[in-house]
Design a protein around this motif. Structure first.
Motif, PDB file in Angstrom:
ATOM      1  N   SER A  28      41.956  61.855   2.407  1.00  0.00           N
ATOM      2  CA  SER A  28      43.270  62.007   1.771  1.00  0.00           C
ATOM      3  C   SER A  28      43.183  61.955   0.244  1.00  0.00           C
ATOM      4  CB  SER A  28      44.217  60.931   2.282  1.00  0.00           C
ATOM      5  OG  SER A  28      43.661  59.654   2.038  1.00  0.00           O
ATOM      6  N   ASP A  31      42.135  66.339  -3.926  1.00  0.00           N
ATOM      7  CA  ASP A  31      43.338  66.745  -4.655  1.00  0.00           C
ATOM      8  C   ASP A  31      43.336  68.211  -5.068  1.00  0.00           C
ATOM      9  OD1 ASP A  31      42.518  65.449  -8.005  1.00  0.00           O
ATOM     10  OD2 ASP A  31      41.380  66.675  -6.593  1.00  0.00           O
ATOM     11  N   TYR A  32      42.298  68.939  -4.679  1.00  0.00           N
ATOM     12  CA  TYR A  32      42.208  70.339  -5.101  1.00  0.00           C
ATOM     13  C   TYR A  32      41.392  71.052  -4.053  1.00  0.00           C
ATOM     14  CZ  TYR A  32      41.131  74.216  -8.394  1.00  0.00           C
ATOM     15  OH  TYR A  32      40.991  75.440  -9.020  1.00  0.00           O
ATOM     16  N   SER A  51      46.401  73.210  -5.700  1.00  0.00           N
ATOM     17  CA  SER A  51      46.446  71.792  -6.024  1.00  0.00           C
ATOM     18  C   SER A  51      47.206  71.060  -4.940  1.00  0.00           C
ATOM     19  CB  SER A  51      47.142  71.612  -7.375  1.00  0.00           C
ATOM     20  OG  SER A  51      47.542  70.283  -7.547  1.00  0.00           O
ATOM     21  N   SER A  52      46.907  69.784  -4.784  1.00  0.00           N
ATOM     22  CA  SER A  52      47.555  69.010  -3.719  1.00  0.00           C
ATOM     23  C   SER A  52      49.047  68.777  -3.971  1.00  0.00           C
ATOM     24  CB  SER A  52      46.849  67.674  -3.544  1.00  0.00           C
ATOM     25  OG  SER A  52      46.907  66.931  -4.741  1.00  0.00           O
ATOM     26  N   LEU A  66      49.047  74.753   2.168  1.00  0.00           N
ATOM     27  CA  LEU A  66      48.536  73.400   2.298  1.00  0.00           C
ATOM     28  C   LEU A  66      49.577  72.519   2.983  1.00  0.00           C
ATOM     29  CD1 LEU A  66      46.433  71.167   1.665  1.00  0.00           C
ATOM     30  CD2 LEU A  66      47.574  70.869  -0.556  1.00  0.00           C
ATOM     31  N   LYS A  68      49.763  68.757   3.633  1.00  0.00           N
ATOM     32  CA  LYS A  68      49.092  67.492   3.334  1.00  0.00           C
ATOM     33  C   LYS A  68      49.232  66.484   4.458  1.00  0.00           C
ATOM     34  CE  LYS A  68      49.004  65.427  -0.549  1.00  0.00           C
ATOM     35  NZ  LYS A  68      49.448  64.761  -1.792  1.00  0.00           N
ATOM     36  N   LYS A  71      46.806  67.336   6.873  1.00  0.00           N
ATOM     37  CA  LYS A  71      45.477  67.535   6.280  1.00  0.00           C
ATOM     38  C   LYS A  71      44.896  68.881   6.724  1.00  0.00           C
ATOM     39  CE  LYS A  71      44.122  62.687   5.596  1.00  0.00           C
ATOM     40  NZ  LYS A  71      45.168  61.972   6.348  1.00  0.00           N
ATOM     41  N   ALA A  92      36.854  71.437  -0.809  1.00  0.00           N
ATOM     42  CA  ALA A  92      37.772  70.441  -1.345  1.00  0.00           C
ATOM     43  C   ALA A  92      37.072  69.663  -2.439  1.00  0.00           C
ATOM     44  CB  ALA A  92      38.229  69.497  -0.242  1.00  0.00           C
TER      45      ALA A  92
END
Lengths: 112, 115
Positions: A28, A31-32, A51-52, A66, A68, A71, A92
């Motif tokens: 987790s 971030d990219y 980007s996250s 994406l 999150k 995941k 990642a």
């Protein structure tokens, strides 16, 4: 321990249709996220990134999504072209130095 | 468009010999990397280099490996005493320092064959 997983080793799609390549990750802190395309005897070529803080990024025929909470990220190619046939790697970023963790790749074949 | 260039494209060496793989990163880039891909496996991180020193390295990058930026343009990976399992494609990559979210640009790799 695979932190970046591409569970489909191969995908075959008809020209003009949509290609959807999937990628799951476990960390987790990533971030990219990036997608690279690789032809035989060449290095990975950068395709698109996200980007996250975003959930979608689009560049021409290529869109990366994406999710999150799940995941999970995916790459959509539409319309698919025979020249898109290659191995696609999901990657990642880990850490501020920009080191990338790669998945094992999905070989996309786009048939005319 | 500027490219990362790697030489040689293919290197054959005998087990126990030293090899040096060479890379010329993109000229205004500040971060440099080495990755490798054993046949049929995923691309694996070896080492990152910034401000003339190693910033991070993986478990693969043991004492047999070293990196150097001998001048303002070249970035080299040395394997001191090669083993059969070092046979792989070795990719050099670089990225600019201007943006936190900037992709790595890869060279076309050096295929190392250890016999």
């Amino acid at each position: 321990d695979q932190q970046v997983k591409q569970n489909s080793p191969s995908l075959s799609v008809q020209e003009g249709r949509i290609s959807i390549l999937n990628c799951d990750y476990t960390n987790s802190m990533f971030d990219y996220f990036l997608w690279y395309k690789k032809y035989p005897a060449e290095g990975p070529t950068f395709l698109i990134s996200i980007s996250s803080i975003k959930d979608k990024n689009e560049d021409g025929r290529f869109t990366v999504f994406l999710n999150k909470s799940a995941k999970h990220l995916s790459l959509h190619i539409v319309p698919s072209q025979p020249g898109d046939s290659a191995v696609y790697f999901c990657a990642a970023r880990e850490g501020s130095q920009g080191n990338l963790i790669f998945g094992k790749g999905t070989k996309l074949s786009v048939k005319p | 468009e500027p490219e990362v260039t790697q030489t040689p494209s293919h290197q054959v060496t005998q087990m126990g010999q030293e090899v040096i793989l060479r890379c010329v990163p993109i000229s205004n880039h500040l971060y440099f990397y080495w990755y490798r891909q054993i046949l049929g496996q995923k691309v694996e991180f070896l080492v990152s280099f910034y401000n003339n020193e190693i910033s991070e390295k993986s478990e693969i990058f043991d004492d047999q490996f070293s990196v150097e930026r001998p001048d303002g343009s070249n970035f080299t990976l040395k394997i001191r005493s090669t083993k059969l399992e070092d046979s792989a494609m070795y990719f050099c990559a670089s990225r600019p320092g201007s943006s936190y979210n900037s992709p790595l640009h890869f060279g076309n790799g050096t295929r190392l064959t250890v016999t």
